[in-house]
Design an enzyme around this catalytic site. Structure first.
Site, PDB file in Angstrom:
ATOM      1  N   ASP A  21      -2.534  -1.643  10.569  1.00 33.83           N
ATOM      2  CA  ASP A  21      -3.087  -1.207   9.140  1.00 33.83           C
ATOM      3  C   ASP A  21      -3.332  -2.969   8.782  1.00 33.83           C
ATOM      4  O   ASP A  21      -4.063  -3.625   7.425  1.00 33.83           O
ATOM      5  CB  ASP A  21      -1.612  -1.687   8.264  1.00 33.83           C
ATOM      6  CG  ASP A  21      -0.615  -0.027   8.403  1.00 33.83           C
ATOM      7  OD1 ASP A  21      -1.875   0.808   9.107  1.00 33.83           O
ATOM      8  OD2 ASP A  21       0.177   0.305   8.242  1.00 33.83           O
ATOM      9  N   LYS A  43       1.123  -1.378  -0.002  1.00 33.67           N
ATOM     10  CA  LYS A  43      -0.201   0.107  -0.353  1.00 33.67           C
ATOM     11  C   LYS A  43       0.820   1.566  -0.344  1.00 33.67           C
ATOM     12  O   LYS A  43       1.992   1.155   0.245  1.00 33.67           O
ATOM     13  CB  LYS A  43      -0.409   0.029   1.082  1.00 33.67           C
ATOM     14  CG  LYS A  43       0.003   0.099   2.330  1.00 33.67           C
ATOM     15  CD  LYS A  43       0.446   1.542   2.962  1.00 33.67           C
ATOM     16  CE  LYS A  43       0.638   1.679   4.499  1.00 33.67           C
ATOM     17  NZ  LYS A  43       1.595   3.023   4.294  1.00 33.67           N
TER      18      LYS A  43
END
Length: 290
Positions: A141, A11
């Protein structure tokens, strides 16, 4: 089913703001997360349990990563198997491609792949919400990585709102030959003294409108105030990307990885050559949004 293979996508943060440090020591954030086309590959195979207990075997193709509880993959597998009473063992193989300690959630993404992989391998029937609720115990996350795509992330990162994907573009991603401690960055960030904050709400609106210009014009990451001060090469890489045609460039997460957004693959390819020639980054990729 005896074997499952999953891709774990990296990401980037199109925008990252830190609002405050909470009394519990965590930081309250507001950021836009986006998966990109760089991924690790995890293979899961059913194994044998030991004395009625699940046995976890982890094999990694990188000497930089542990194969025990020091790895989020192992911890995620252990948590899932204990929670759901899995008695069979599992053999996990990781083929690493996402840069390590790079601000790209490589470890969290791998852990997220464990949730999807074991869910399918053992037929656990976990919903996305079940996986995210359990995943936050592994890392802030992880719930986002379980979901993937484009999302507004709030709280400590666990409050997620899907938003419209950005229009297609090419990305140049470069990681210099340094590793950055996320803990160090957050410990040295003084959120209450920040003078500028990225326009995250405006970024979400630009995404909804499909405006690449609106997105690149609002890119910002408050963690750069700490990381660039300690590692000036990050600023150099950003400047090189912009000088070679990037609409904008930004450090991802706590760094040190930098990404630039380009309107065409050819332009990104030319910037790749310029970056490679200067030798400021050890790992360089041309990719796209996923």
């Amino acid at each position: 089913m005896n074997q499952v293979t999953r891709k774990a996508y990296a990401k980037i943060n199109l925008g990252l703001d830190v609002l405050r440090r909470r009394p519990d020591g965590y930081h309250e954030v507001k950021m836009v997360m986006q998966t990109v086309g760089i991924f690790d590959t995890l293979t899961f195979r059913k194994g044998q349990g030991k004395e009625g207990l699940p046995d976890i075997s982890l094999s990694v193709d990188s000497k930089e990563l542990p194969c025990d509880k020091g790895n989020l993959i192992y911890r995620a597998a252990e948590l899932i198997m204990e929670t759901y009473g899995v008695k069979e063992g599992v053999d996990i193989t990781l083929k690493k491609n996402i840069p390590i300690a790079a601000g790209m959630a490589g470890g969290s993404s791998d852990a997220a792949a464990v949730f999807h992989g074991l869910n399918k391998l053992f037929g656990l029937s976990m919903s996305l919400q079940d996986m995210q609720k359990l995943g936050v115990k592994i890392g802030a996350d992880v719930p986002y990585c379980i979901m993937g795509g484009t999302a507004l992330s709030e709280g400590i990162g666990e409050i997620l709102t899907p938003v419209a994907a950005p229009p297609s573009a090419s990305l140049l991603i470069a990681k210099p030959d340094i590793n950055v401690s996320t803990k160090f960055v957050y410990e040295n960030l003084h959120a209450d003294t920040l003078k500028e904050h990225p326009d995250i709400d405006g970024m979400v609106k630009a995404l909804q409108e499909g405006s690449l210009e609106g997105i690149t014009g609002r890119m910002g990451n408050v963690l750069e105030t700490v990381t660039i001060k300690k590692y000036p090469v990050i600023r150099q890489i950003k400047d090189i990307m912009i000088a070679n045609g990037a609409e904008n460039a930004l450090m991802s997460g706590s760094g040190p990885t930098v990404f630039g957004i380009y309107t065409g693959k050819e332009r990104a390819g030319e910037a790749y050559k310029a970056m490679e020639k200067l030798g400021l980054a050890r790992q360089i990729y041309v990719t796209e949004f996923v």
